[in-house]
Design an enzyme around this catalytic site. Structure first.
Site, PDB file in Angstrom:
ATOM      1  N   CYS A 134       0.794  -1.228   0.059  1.00 46.04           N
ATOM      2  CA  CYS A 134      -0.049  -0.082   0.017  1.00 46.04           C
ATOM      3  C   CYS A 134       0.850   1.194  -0.226  1.00 46.04           C
ATOM      4  O   CYS A 134       1.495   1.669   1.027  1.00 46.04           O
ATOM      5  CB  CYS A 134      -0.793  -0.087   1.262  1.00 46.04           C
ATOM      6  SG  CYS A 134      -1.993   1.492   1.438  1.00 46.04           S
ATOM      7  N   CYS A 137      -0.339   4.233   2.167  1.00 45.07           N
ATOM      8  CA  CYS A 137      -0.106   3.991   3.587  1.00 45.07           C
ATOM      9  C   CYS A 137       1.295   4.058   3.872  1.00 45.07           C
ATOM     10  O   CYS A 137       1.375   4.802   5.074  1.00 45.07           O
ATOM     11  CB  CYS A 137      -0.633   2.614   4.045  1.00 45.07           C
ATOM     12  SG  CYS A 137      -1.925   1.808   3.166  1.00 45.07           S
ATOM     13  N   ASP A 138       2.265   3.681   3.362  1.00 42.25           N
ATOM     14  CA  ASP A 138       3.630   3.650   3.605  1.00 42.25           C
ATOM     15  C   ASP A 138       4.651   4.640   2.902  1.00 42.25           C
ATOM     16  O   ASP A 138       5.889   4.636   3.040  1.00 42.25           O
ATOM     17  CB  ASP A 138       4.096   2.218   3.561  1.00 42.25           C
ATOM     18  CG  ASP A 138       3.277   1.207   4.501  1.00 42.25           C
ATOM     19  OD1 ASP A 138       2.933   2.028   5.441  1.00 42.25           O
ATOM     20  OD2 ASP A 138       2.951   0.004   3.997  1.00 42.25           O
TER      21      ASP A 138
END
Ligand code: NDP
Length: 317
Positions: A134, A137-138
């Protein structure tokens, strides 16, 4: 034990929306949250395309709000995952956490989909230490660093483009000699100076002391031109598609070749009357929070109609 009238499995936008509609229709829904309460949106950051939030909202907050809205109308939200089902009996029999049996007159499957991994050992070893599925997200952790994205579809292109706004350099590792992504995405990737595409390339493994420091790659695998080389990277992002979470239902529910639940016509009904599906588990095409929520609404309405038809049939017998 009195069967549950409307059992909802899964707690993403589809599951919670089904719970909102079903509780407002007095169906006393029970929702099992599963192994990742809140679903995929809990691992995203900003959601800017969910209608009603002109300034955007974080994924976890959106899910918290949907959950609260379902509880406000009396949905019974429970912790636990459905480990087994028997759709050959009526009421349906389901097992929670391999231990507790429950019974339901209708079921809405809203178990979503999970990101696919390559299946190499080092993915597990470095998960959270340089391996992610993701980018939104990261990606933040890779400011001015070098990353690789695996995959040649729209998701891979989207992730590569997103990462290019953060990282110093992005490699797109593509196993074929072409991208599968839509033309517009291909063009955006081609025009982005930070992105380099490595065609005909597969990942053998990752290396690094504690965190990912690079990937062992192979080009033209299995051909006379086969060439092995190492690519120094700090982050390795998987974008090779999603797998619908349908394994537990496969014995009874008709699935397509990719494992997505098949539905009847424009309804959310599966091949088993009384079992409905909503969200990414039945949607390989759109896979959006809002389209999943819309399907959750439709599934709850389908359940209401199914139960009232079943009851009026029973009365007239
Ligand atoms: P896709 O299935 O479209 O693409 C998966 C990609 O991963 C393919 O290039 C595939 O390669 C590659 N791949 C699969 N397995 C492996 C493996 N083991 N090793 C290396 N590469 C692998 O999935 P997406 O998630 O990209 O897209 C799913 C759907 O969602 C599509 O319909 C897409 O159009 C849509 N979507 C649309 C977006 C948008 O319009 N903005 C954004 C994101 C998704 P190969 O081609 O060789 O099979």
């Amino acid at each position: 034990m009195t069967p549950i009238d409307c059992l909802i499995i899964g707690s993403g936008p589809a599951g919670y929306t089904a719970a909102i509609y079903a509780s407002r229709a007095n169906l006393s829904p029970v929702l099992y949250e599963g192994q990742q309460p809140g679903g995929q949106l809990t691992i995203t950051t900003e959601v800017e395309n969910f209608p009603g939030y002109p300034d955007g909202i974080t994924g976890p907050k959106l899910m918290e709000d949907l959950r609260k809205q379902a509880m406000r109308f009396g949905a019974d939200i429970r912790t636990g995952y459905v480990s087994d089902v028997d759709f050959s009996t009526r009421p349906f029999k389901l097992t929670i956490d391999n231990s507790t049996e429950i019974f339901a007159n209708s079921v809405i499957i809203a178990t979503g989909a999970s990101a696919k991994y390559l299946g190499i050992d080092s993915e597990e070893k470095y998960r959270g230490l340089g391996v992610s599925a993701c980018a939104t997200c990261d990606g933040f952790f890779y400011r001015e660093r070098t990353v690789a994205v695996v995959g040649g579809g729209d998701t891979a292109c989207e992730e590569a483009l997103y990462l290019s706004s953060i990282a110093k350099k992005v490699y797109l590792i593509v196993r074929k000699d072409h991208l599968r992504a839509s033309k517009v995405m291909q063009q955006r990737v081609a025009e982005n100076e930070k992105i380099s595409i490595l065609f005909n390339t597969n990942t053998e493994s990752l290396f690094g002391e504690e965190f990912v420091e690079g990937a062992h790659l192979v080009e033209f695998k299995g051909t006379p031109e086969e060439r092995r080389f190492d690519l120094p990277i700090d982050g390795f992002f998987l974008a090779i598609g999603h797998k619908p979470n349908t394994d537990v239902f496969a014995k009874y529910i008709e699935l397509d070749d990719a494992g997505y639940i098949k539905q009847k016509g424009i309804t959310t009904e599966t091949n088993i009357p009384g079992v409905f599906a909503a969200g990414d588990v039945a949607d390989p095409y759109y896979r959006q929070a809002i389209s999943a929520a819309g399907m959750g609404c439709r599934a709850a309405i389908d359940v209401e109609r199914f139960l009232s038809a079943a009851r009026s049939n029973a009365k007239s017998i």
